[in-house]
Write a protein that holds these residues in place. Structure first.
Motif, PDB file in Angstrom:
ATOM      1  N   ARG A 120      22.549  44.381  51.287  1.00  0.00           N
ATOM      2  CA  ARG A 120      21.847  44.016  50.036  1.00  0.00           C
ATOM      3  C   ARG A 120      20.362  44.361  50.102  1.00  0.00           C
ATOM      4  O   ARG A 120      19.786  44.844  49.113  1.00  0.00           O
ATOM      5  CB  ARG A 120      22.063  42.519  49.768  1.00  0.00           C
ATOM      6  N   GLN A 129      31.573  33.986  51.332  1.00  0.00           N
ATOM      7  CA  GLN A 129      31.089  33.494  52.630  1.00  0.00           C
ATOM      8  C   GLN A 129      30.824  31.981  52.556  1.00  0.00           C
ATOM      9  O   GLN A 129      30.997  31.276  53.554  1.00  0.00           O
ATOM     10  CB  GLN A 129      29.811  34.241  53.053  1.00  0.00           C
ATOM     11  N   ARG A 182      48.063  41.673  40.915  1.00  0.00           N
ATOM     12  CA  ARG A 182      47.482  42.901  40.332  1.00  0.00           C
ATOM     13  C   ARG A 182      46.865  43.776  41.426  1.00  0.00           C
ATOM     14  O   ARG A 182      47.074  44.976  41.464  1.00  0.00           O
ATOM     15  CB  ARG A 182      46.399  42.544  39.320  1.00  0.00           C
TER      16      ARG A 182
HETATM   17  N1  T5A Z   1      32.335  40.504  49.182  1.00  0.00           N
HETATM   18  C1  T5A Z   1      31.475  41.191  48.363  1.00  0.00           C
HETATM   19  C2  T5A Z   1      31.907  39.416  49.925  1.00  0.00           C
HETATM   20  O1  T5A Z   1      32.697  38.815  50.685  1.00  0.00           O
HETATM   21  N2  T5A Z   1      30.594  39.023  49.832  1.00  0.00           N
HETATM   22  C3  T5A Z   1      29.696  39.679  49.028  1.00  0.00           C
HETATM   23  O2  T5A Z   1      28.515  39.270  48.975  1.00  0.00           O
HETATM   24  C4  T5A Z   1      30.156  40.810  48.277  1.00  0.00           C
HETATM   25  C5  T5A Z   1      29.209  41.540  47.390  1.00  0.00           C
HETATM   26  C6  T5A Z   1      34.867  44.027  48.063  1.00  0.00           C
HETATM   27  C7  T5A Z   1      35.060  42.765  48.820  1.00  0.00           C
HETATM   28  O3  T5A Z   1      33.819  42.328  49.330  1.00  0.00           O
HETATM   29  C8  T5A Z   1      33.746  40.936  49.273  1.00  0.00           C
HETATM   30  C9  T5A Z   1      34.579  40.553  48.088  1.00  0.00           C
HETATM   31  C10 T5A Z   1      35.651  41.619  48.031  1.00  0.00           C
HETATM   32  O4  T5A Z   1      36.770  41.150  48.722  1.00  0.00           O
HETATM   33  P1  T5A Z   1      35.211  44.802  45.635  1.00  0.00           P
HETATM   34  O5  T5A Z   1      35.021  46.211  45.928  1.00  0.00           O
HETATM   35  O6  T5A Z   1      34.595  44.326  44.395  1.00  0.00           O
HETATM   36  O7  T5A Z   1      34.628  43.814  46.742  1.00  0.00           O
HETATM   37  O8  T5A Z   1      36.735  44.636  45.752  1.00  0.00           O
HETATM   38  P2  T5A Z   1      37.728  43.699  45.051  1.00  0.00           P
HETATM   39  O9  T5A Z   1      37.298  42.407  44.528  1.00  0.00           O
HETATM   40  O10 T5A Z   1      38.822  43.685  46.031  1.00  0.00           O
HETATM   41  O11 T5A Z   1      37.964  44.457  43.750  1.00  0.00           O
HETATM   42  P3  T5A Z   1      39.292  44.917  43.289  1.00  0.00           P
HETATM   43  O12 T5A Z   1      39.095  46.384  43.090  1.00  0.00           O
HETATM   44  O13 T5A Z   1      40.434  44.446  44.083  1.00  0.00           O
HETATM   45  O14 T5A Z   1      39.452  44.122  41.952  1.00  0.00           O
HETATM   46  P4  T5A Z   1      38.936  44.440  40.569  1.00  0.00           P
HETATM   47  O15 T5A Z   1      38.017  45.590  40.548  1.00  0.00           O
HETATM   48  O16 T5A Z   1      38.473  43.182  39.987  1.00  0.00           O
HETATM   49  O17 T5A Z   1      40.312  44.835  39.825  1.00  0.00           O
HETATM   50  P5  T5A Z   1      40.754  46.218  39.223  1.00  0.00           P
HETATM   51  O18 T5A Z   1      39.940  46.549  38.056  1.00  0.00           O
HETATM   52  O19 T5A Z   1      40.919  47.221  40.292  1.00  0.00           O
HETATM   53  O20 T5A Z   1      42.185  45.752  38.675  1.00  0.00           O
HETATM   54  C11 T5A Z   1      43.263  45.482  39.550  1.00  0.00           C
HETATM   55  C12 T5A Z   1      44.581  45.938  38.885  1.00  0.00           C
HETATM   56  O21 T5A Z   1      44.831  45.132  37.747  1.00  0.00           O
HETATM   57  C13 T5A Z   1      44.984  45.929  36.589  1.00  0.00           C
HETATM   58  C14 T5A Z   1      44.299  47.240  36.891  1.00  0.00           C
HETATM   59  O22 T5A Z   1      44.864  48.291  36.142  1.00  0.00           O
HETATM   60  C15 T5A Z   1      44.527  47.386  38.389  1.00  0.00           C
HETATM   61  O23 T5A Z   1      45.783  47.992  38.617  1.00  0.00           O
HETATM   62  N3  T5A Z   1      44.390  45.183  35.475  1.00  0.00           N
HETATM   63  C16 T5A Z   1      45.079  44.542  34.519  1.00  0.00           C
HETATM   64  N4  T5A Z   1      46.407  44.411  34.307  1.00  0.00           N
HETATM   65  C17 T5A Z   1      46.795  43.663  33.231  1.00  0.00           C
HETATM   66  N5  T5A Z   1      45.933  43.049  32.372  1.00  0.00           N
HETATM   67  C18 T5A Z   1      44.594  43.146  32.548  1.00  0.00           C
HETATM   68  N6  T5A Z   1      43.761  42.501  31.719  1.00  0.00           N
HETATM   69  C19 T5A Z   1      44.121  43.919  33.672  1.00  0.00           C
HETATM   70  N7  T5A Z   1      42.882  44.216  34.159  1.00  0.00           N
HETATM   71  C20 T5A Z   1      43.062  44.963  35.257  1.00  0.00           C
END
Ligand code: T5A
Length: 205
Positions: free
Chosen positions: A74, A105, A145
């Motif tokens: 950060r 965390q 998802r």
């Molecule tokens: N982290 C991060 C910490 O621990 N501390 C911190 O300070 C910070 C900044 C990475 C990880 O880092 C941790 C938290 C996280 O675990 P990230 O890259 O944001 O963070 O990863 P994730 O949270 O894992 O993000 P994801 O990519 O898994 O989730 P998203 O982006 O919220 O979801 P998205 O858009 O990929 O959607 C998931 C699926 O659902 C479908 C989409 O098509 C996709 O297939 N979908 C829907 N389906 C039906 N209806 C809807 N309304 C939908 N919206 C999406």
């Protein structure tokens, strides 16, 4: 004039990545210059730290190490990308920020809020987001998802209880600071999520 700092939060699979482009387009259509970025990551060094945090090479990493790595990433991101952009009047749209640290965390790993606040004040000074959109949905829906999309990263391998704590951590923060947060129900169809986002952004702009 300083740019606006907008962050997008949510637990796993809430739809942040899916909706970032929509939010970005809305802001651009409103005439704003937008920088879209993410945490952990956003600069070459911070993206390397992201790989350490999300990969499986260091599965036994201690919570304190995780916390310090998040803030190291950060500090780099803020000093070399976010703050210069804000100072030039650019609107910064960031996929996750310090609220994620308090949720994952703090609530998730059990690190006391006071410890996180020390690092927040050190690394950010007085800088806080102007608007934080929290995409909220039941943990099981989000995990389903996310699981259908890709191999689980180091966080996604946690048990459901961890993500329940993360969600409650986020919700607690939204209740304490209602002025900055907008909670969006992400359990509904994508079209309905975007209607809610549209309303939030209309009000903010
Ligand atoms: N982290 C991060 C910490 O621990 N501390 C911190 O300070 C910070 C900044 C990475 C990880 O880092 C941790 C938290 C996280 O675990 P990230 O890259 O944001 O963070 O990863 P994730 O949270 O894992 O993000 P994801 O990519 O898994 O989730 P998203 O982006 O919220 O979801 P998205 O858009 O990929 O959607 C998931 C699926 O659902 C479908 C989409 O098509 C996709 O297939 N979908 C829907 N389906 C039906 N209806 C809807 N309304 C939908 N919206 C999406």
């Amino acid at each position: 004039m300083r740019g606006q700092f907008i962050t997008l939060e949510g637990s796993e699979g809430a739809g942040k990545t899916t909706n970032l482009g929509f939010i970005n387009d809305y802001l651009v259509n409103a005439g704003l210059e937008v920088l879209q970025t993410r945490e952990p990551g956003g600069t070459p060094l911070s993206e390397n730290i992201r790989e350490i945090l999300l990969g499986h090479e260091y599965d036994g990493m201690s919570p304190d190490t995780e916390l310090l790595l998040v803030f190291a990433a950060r500090a780099e991101h803020l000093n070399n990308k976010i703050i210069p952009a804000l100072e030039q009047g650019v609107t910064v749209l960031c996929d996750r920020f310090t609220d994620a640290t308090y949720a994952y965390q703090g609530a998730g790993r059990g690190i006391p809020t006071e410890k996180i606040a020390i690092l927040e004040n050190w690394v950010q000074g007085t800088l806080r987001p102007d608007l934080t959109i929290f995409l909220d949905l039941p943990v099981e829906t989000g995990m389903k998802r996310a699981g259908e999309r890709s191999e689980p990263d180091r966080f996604e391998k946690e048990q459901i209880e961890f993500f329940e704590r993360v969600r409650q951590g986020y919700l607690e923060r939204t209740r304490k600071e209602p002025g900055r947060y907008r909670v969006v129900d992400a359990s509904v169809s994508l079209e309905e999520v975007r209607q809610q986002l549209h309303k939030v952004l209309d009000e903010f702009i």
